[in-house]
Write a protein that holds these residues in place. Structure first.
Motif, PDB file in Angstrom:
ATOM      1  N   TRP A 174      -2.373   1.361  -7.991  1.00  0.00           N
ATOM      2  CA  TRP A 174      -1.004   0.837  -7.884  1.00  0.00           C
ATOM      3  C   TRP A 174      -0.779  -0.014  -6.629  1.00  0.00           C
ATOM      4  N   ARG A 175      -1.846  -0.275  -5.889  1.00  0.00           N
ATOM      5  CA  ARG A 175      -1.639  -1.000  -4.616  1.00  0.00           C
ATOM      6  C   ARG A 175      -1.221  -2.446  -4.832  1.00  0.00           C
ATOM      7  N   ARG A 176      -0.606  -3.000  -3.812  1.00  0.00           N
ATOM      8  CA  ARG A 176      -0.105  -4.389  -3.781  1.00  0.00           C
ATOM      9  C   ARG A 176       0.910  -4.646  -4.888  1.00  0.00           C
ATOM     10  N   SER A 177       1.668  -3.611  -5.282  1.00  0.00           N
ATOM     11  CA  SER A 177       2.738  -3.785  -6.271  1.00  0.00           C
ATOM     12  C   SER A 177       4.093  -3.460  -5.669  1.00  0.00           C
ATOM     13  N   GLY A 178       4.136  -3.301  -4.350  1.00  0.00           N
ATOM     14  CA  GLY A 178       5.418  -3.076  -3.689  1.00  0.00           C
ATOM     15  C   GLY A 178       5.849  -1.614  -3.611  1.00  0.00           C
ATOM     16  N   LEU A 179       4.942  -0.657  -3.886  1.00  0.00           N
ATOM     17  CA  LEU A 179       5.361   0.751  -3.882  1.00  0.00           C
ATOM     18  C   LEU A 179       5.657   1.252  -2.467  1.00  0.00           C
ATOM     19  N   ALA A 180       4.755   0.974  -1.535  1.00  0.00           N
ATOM     20  CA  ALA A 180       4.991   1.422  -0.154  1.00  0.00           C
ATOM     21  C   ALA A 180       6.228   0.733   0.406  1.00  0.00           C
ATOM     22  N   THR A 181       6.388  -0.539   0.096  1.00  0.00           N
ATOM     23  CA  THR A 181       7.575  -1.272   0.547  1.00  0.00           C
ATOM     24  C   THR A 181       8.840  -0.598   0.021  1.00  0.00           C
ATOM     25  N   ALA A 182       8.824  -0.215  -1.256  1.00  0.00           N
ATOM     26  CA  ALA A 182      10.006   0.418  -1.865  1.00  0.00           C
ATOM     27  C   ALA A 182      10.315   1.752  -1.188  1.00  0.00           C
TER      28      ALA A 182
ATOM     29  N   SER B 208      -7.550  -0.058  13.010  1.00  0.00           N
ATOM     30  CA  SER B 208      -8.437  -0.724  12.040  1.00  0.00           C
ATOM     31  C   SER B 208      -7.829  -0.737  10.631  1.00  0.00           C
ATOM     32  N   ASN B 209      -6.647  -0.135  10.459  1.00  0.00           N
ATOM     33  CA  ASN B 209      -6.018  -0.063   9.134  1.00  0.00           C
ATOM     34  C   ASN B 209      -5.185  -1.336   8.906  1.00  0.00           C
ATOM     35  N   HIS B 210      -5.879  -2.428   8.587  1.00  0.00           N
ATOM     36  CA  HIS B 210      -5.213  -3.733   8.491  1.00  0.00           C
ATOM     37  C   HIS B 210      -4.157  -3.785   7.379  1.00  0.00           C
TER      38      HIS B 210
ATOM     39  N   ALA C  98      -0.325  -4.646   8.335  1.00  0.00           N
ATOM     40  CA  ALA C  98       0.345  -5.809   7.722  1.00  0.00           C
ATOM     41  C   ALA C  98       1.645  -5.375   7.052  1.00  0.00           C
ATOM     42  N   LEU C  99       1.592  -4.222   6.369  1.00  0.00           N
ATOM     43  CA  LEU C  99       2.795  -3.692   5.705  1.00  0.00           C
ATOM     44  C   LEU C  99       3.907  -3.434   6.718  1.00  0.00           C
ATOM     45  N   TYR C 100       3.583  -2.712   7.785  1.00  0.00           N
ATOM     46  CA  TYR C 100       4.622  -2.343   8.757  1.00  0.00           C
ATOM     47  C   TYR C 100       5.172  -3.576   9.471  1.00  0.00           C
ATOM     48  N   ARG C 101       4.293  -4.496   9.811  1.00  0.00           N
ATOM     49  CA  ARG C 101       4.777  -5.709  10.503  1.00  0.00           C
ATOM     50  C   ARG C 101       5.704  -6.504   9.597  1.00  0.00           C
ATOM     51  N   LYS C 102       5.322  -6.549   8.320  1.00  0.00           N
ATOM     52  CA  LYS C 102       6.163  -7.287   7.372  1.00  0.00           C
ATOM     53  C   LYS C 102       7.566  -6.675   7.282  1.00  0.00           C
ATOM     54  N   LEU C 103       7.623  -5.340   7.444  1.00  0.00           N
ATOM     55  CA  LEU C 103       8.908  -4.644   7.348  1.00  0.00           C
ATOM     56  C   LEU C 103       9.644  -4.600   8.688  1.00  0.00           C
TER      57      LEU C 103
ATOM     58  N   CYS D  44       3.302  10.620   6.812  1.00  0.00           N
ATOM     59  CA  CYS D  44       2.188  10.079   6.036  1.00  0.00           C
ATOM     60  C   CYS D  44       2.737   9.416   4.777  1.00  0.00           C
ATOM     61  N   LEU D  45       2.121   8.317   4.416  1.00  0.00           N
ATOM     62  CA  LEU D  45       2.525   7.625   3.196  1.00  0.00           C
ATOM     63  C   LEU D  45       1.316   6.909   2.641  1.00  0.00           C
ATOM     64  N   GLY D  46       1.290   6.795   1.331  1.00  0.00           N
ATOM     65  CA  GLY D  46       0.145   6.128   0.727  1.00  0.00           C
ATOM     66  C   GLY D  46       0.415   5.794  -0.729  1.00  0.00           C
ATOM     67  N   THR D  47      -0.373   4.866  -1.225  1.00  0.00           N
ATOM     68  CA  THR D  47      -0.322   4.449  -2.626  1.00  0.00           C
ATOM     69  C   THR D  47      -1.731   4.589  -3.177  1.00  0.00           C
ATOM     70  N   ARG D  48      -1.881   5.273  -4.318  1.00  0.00           N
ATOM     71  CA  ARG D  48      -3.229   5.397  -4.907  1.00  0.00           C
ATOM     72  C   ARG D  48      -3.728   4.019  -5.356  1.00  0.00           C
TER      73      ARG D  48
ATOM     74  N   GLU E 184      -6.590  11.368  -2.218  1.00  0.00           N
ATOM     75  CA  GLU E 184      -7.210  10.211  -2.883  1.00  0.00           C
ATOM     76  C   GLU E 184      -6.855   8.919  -2.131  1.00  0.00           C
ATOM     77  N   ALA E 185      -5.578   8.795  -1.751  1.00  0.00           N
ATOM     78  CA  ALA E 185      -5.151   7.566  -1.046  1.00  0.00           C
ATOM     79  C   ALA E 185      -5.876   7.418   0.286  1.00  0.00           C
ATOM     80  N   TYR E 186      -6.147   8.554   0.947  1.00  0.00           N
ATOM     81  CA  TYR E 186      -6.788   8.501   2.265  1.00  0.00           C
ATOM     82  C   TYR E 186      -8.322   8.628   2.188  1.00  0.00           C
TER      83      TYR E 186
HETATM   84  C1  LIG Z   1      -1.204   0.796   3.306  1.00  0.00           C
HETATM   85  C2  LIG Z   1      -0.742   1.167   1.892  1.00  0.00           C
HETATM   86  C3  LIG Z   1       0.210   2.371   2.015  1.00  0.00           C
HETATM   87  C4  LIG Z   1       0.006  -0.023   1.290  1.00  0.00           C
HETATM   88  O1  LIG Z   1       0.597   0.400   0.063  1.00  0.00           O
HETATM   89  P1  LIG Z   1       1.024  -0.633  -1.070  1.00  0.00           P
HETATM   90  O2  LIG Z   1       1.901   0.105  -2.013  1.00  0.00           O
HETATM   91  O3  LIG Z   1      -0.169  -1.300  -1.619  1.00  0.00           O
HETATM   92  O4  LIG Z   1       1.878  -1.688  -0.209  1.00  0.00           O
HETATM   93  P2  LIG Z   1       2.837  -2.855  -0.766  1.00  0.00           P
HETATM   94  O5  LIG Z   1       2.423  -3.266  -2.129  1.00  0.00           O
HETATM   95  O6  LIG Z   1       4.240  -2.402  -0.583  1.00  0.00           O
HETATM   96  O7  LIG Z   1       2.480  -4.012   0.270  1.00  0.00           O
HETATM   97  C5  LIG Z   1       3.469  -4.671   1.046  1.00  0.00           C
HETATM   98  C6  LIG Z   1       2.811  -5.646   2.001  1.00  0.00           C
HETATM   99  O8  LIG Z   1       1.911  -4.967   2.884  1.00  0.00           O
HETATM  100  C7  LIG Z   1       0.797  -5.829   3.178  1.00  0.00           C
HETATM  101  N1  LIG Z   1      -0.428  -5.289   2.578  1.00  0.00           N
HETATM  102  C8  LIG Z   1      -0.539  -4.204   1.771  1.00  0.00           C
HETATM  103  N2  LIG Z   1      -1.844  -3.998   1.452  1.00  0.00           N
HETATM  104  C9  LIG Z   1      -2.544  -4.997   2.046  1.00  0.00           C
HETATM  105  C10 LIG Z   1      -3.926  -5.334   2.079  1.00  0.00           C
HETATM  106  N3  LIG Z   1      -4.858  -4.592   1.428  1.00  0.00           N
HETATM  107  N4  LIG Z   1      -4.310  -6.402   2.820  1.00  0.00           N
HETATM  108  C11 LIG Z   1      -3.408  -7.141   3.481  1.00  0.00           C
HETATM  109  N5  LIG Z   1      -2.065  -6.883   3.476  1.00  0.00           N
HETATM  110  C12 LIG Z   1      -1.653  -5.813   2.777  1.00  0.00           C
HETATM  111  C13 LIG Z   1       1.127  -7.160   2.512  1.00  0.00           C
HETATM  112  O9  LIG Z   1       1.882  -7.905   3.454  1.00  0.00           O
HETATM  113  C14 LIG Z   1       1.982  -6.711   1.348  1.00  0.00           C
HETATM  114  O10 LIG Z   1       2.820  -7.725   0.869  1.00  0.00           O
HETATM  115  P3  LIG Z   1       2.251  -8.751  -0.271  1.00  0.00           P
HETATM  116  O11 LIG Z   1       1.566  -7.907  -1.321  1.00  0.00           O
HETATM  117  O12 LIG Z   1       3.493  -9.431  -0.733  1.00  0.00           O
HETATM  118  O13 LIG Z   1       1.291  -9.638   0.456  1.00  0.00           O
HETATM  119  C15 LIG Z   1      -1.936   1.509   0.950  1.00  0.00           C
HETATM  120  O14 LIG Z   1      -2.923   0.513   1.091  1.00  0.00           O
HETATM  121  C16 LIG Z   1      -2.572   2.865   1.227  1.00  0.00           C
HETATM  122  O15 LIG Z   1      -2.183   3.866   0.625  1.00  0.00           O
HETATM  123  N6  LIG Z   1      -3.584   2.938   2.125  1.00  0.00           N
HETATM  124  C17 LIG Z   1      -4.287   4.194   2.406  1.00  0.00           C
HETATM  125  C18 LIG Z   1      -3.392   5.199   3.115  1.00  0.00           C
HETATM  126  C19 LIG Z   1      -2.839   4.603   4.398  1.00  0.00           C
HETATM  127  O16 LIG Z   1      -3.535   3.952   5.149  1.00  0.00           O
HETATM  128  N7  LIG Z   1      -1.546   4.895   4.665  1.00  0.00           N
HETATM  129  C20 LIG Z   1      -0.857   4.420   5.849  1.00  0.00           C
HETATM  130  C21 LIG Z   1      -1.200   5.293   7.001  1.00  0.00           C
HETATM  131  S1  LIG Z   1      -0.386   4.798   8.503  1.00  0.00           S
END
Ligand SMILES: CC(C)(COP(=O)(O)OP(=O)(O)OC[C@H]1O[C@@H](n2cnc3c(N)ncnc32)[C@H](O)[C@@H]1OP(=O)(O)O)[C@@H](O)C(=O)NCCC(=O)NCCS
Length: 327
Positions: free
Chosen positions: A260-268, A292-294, A298-303, A253-257, A187-189
């Protein structure tokens, strides 16, 4: 350099194949396994009928100089995904490359027919600097679908403890949640057309059954109050990596459905890996991400992840019965 004899890959050839992979990676990186043990696991993951879809070429001194492999990556949305791998000694002749390419296409067509799939898609990696390989693929009907970037993070000495968002419980990845984790993963992908979305058959080799799976650094985040029928809100699968001298873990692989996105789950989840890494003897984390996975970039750069410069291209092609008959 030419090939004197072709044969199937056997586990006993893993050390010779690892030597070829190392040589190829040094000039044209596509993130191949570097250790004999990992190559052996790669061959085992092809399954019981997998050896027949491999080809090892030896030069006239008996040294391994070419390798080809066709792998079943599972079926999603009624489309069978097939991964093609070609590895060559840097001095190999161009017509050997072409010959192996055609053999792989024939084997892929055979696999599609064996699996009874009307539609299949072929995917393959190509090093950014491999112009000959790239041209051969384009002539063969492949198109560039993405660039994969390779990012690394040096684990800091005393990282802060991760903060878990409220309403979520962290749990190990185990059998109880295996199918729910697979559904959450797919679902996440779902919006990433080029991503692998394993079926029940291919899920184990992608996740907990992967030979380098690291259970202690992998986790699921379960929602206490579920917003659907699957409590798995987010997942992270980590693998051991023996390809460098620096002890490294791969964020496989990691993902958030979506809810729940943008709530800090992937960061945690990533912060937890960073926090636990040192006590697991890990000094570096690495991962691949599509350019193309912006959100993910953004998440990885922030970390604090930075590019290593070892990215590669991914090219794909449809494989239908009609397409296979084309010259
Ligand atoms: C990428 C993904 C894992 C992020 O998960 P998440 O739990 O929403 O991430 P977080 O809430 O921890 O986000 C942390 C930071 O990442 C960046 N970020 C996350 N989603 C973003 C978005 N849609 N646009 C821009 N920046 C984003 C932001 O800097 C964000 O901090 P902020 O919310 O304070 O601005 C999620 O979008 C996902 O599951 N995507 C599909 C699967 C995928 O691509 N996995 C990674 C494969 S390499």
């Amino acid at each position: 350099m030419r090939i004197a004899a072709w044969g199937r890959a056997t586990p006993a050839e893993a050390p010779s194949l690892a030597a070829l992979f190392q040589r190829s990676e040094a000039v044209a990186p596509v993130d191949l396994e570097q250790r004999a043990e990992d190559v052996q696991n790669r061959l085992a993951a092809l399954g019981p009928d997998g050896a027949g879809r491999t080809r090892v070429g030896r030069d006239d001194t008996g040294a391994v100089a070419a390798y080809g492999e066709v792998a079943d990556m599972g079926t999603a949305d009624d489309v069978l995904r097939i991964r093609l791998t070609k590895v060559f000694h840097p001095d190999i002749a161009d017509d050997v490359r072409a010959e192996l390419h055609h053999w792989l296409i024939d084997q892929a067509e055979q696999l599609r027919a064996d699996r009874g799939s009307a539609r299949a898609v072929l995917g393959t990696r190509c090093a950014e600097n491999d112009r000959t390989g790239h041209e051969l693929l384009i002539r063969g009907g492949f198109a560039l679908v993405r660039h994969e970037r390779h990012l690394v993070l040096a684990v800091p000495d005393s990282p802060p403890a991760p903060v878990l968002p409220p309403g979520l419980v962290l749990t190990p990845v185990d059998e109880r949640y295996d199918e729910l984790a697979r559904l959450a993963h797919n679902e996440a992908y779902a919006d990433s057309p080029a991503a692998v979305r394993p079926d029940q058959r291919t899920w184990p080799q992608h996740a907990t059954g992967h030979p380098r799976f690291l259970p202690d650094l992998s986790c699921l985040l379960l929602a206490e109050a579920d917003r659907g029928d699957n409590p798995v809100a987010a997942f992270l699968f980590a693998l051991a990596d023996g390809s460098t001298d620096t002890p490294t873990a791969v964020l496989h692989c990691l993902g958030t459905r979506a809810p729940w996105r943008r709530s800090g789950l992937a960061t945690a989840m990533i912060s937890r890996v960073v926090h636990l890494a040192r006590s697991s003897g890990i000094e570096q984390l690495r991962l691949q991400v599509t350019d193309s996975n912006h959100p993910a970039l953004a998440l990885y750069r922030k970390l604090g992840f930075v590019e290593s410069g070892r990215g590669f291209a991914v090219l794909m092609r449809q494989l239908t019965p009609e397409a296979a008959e084309q010259p």
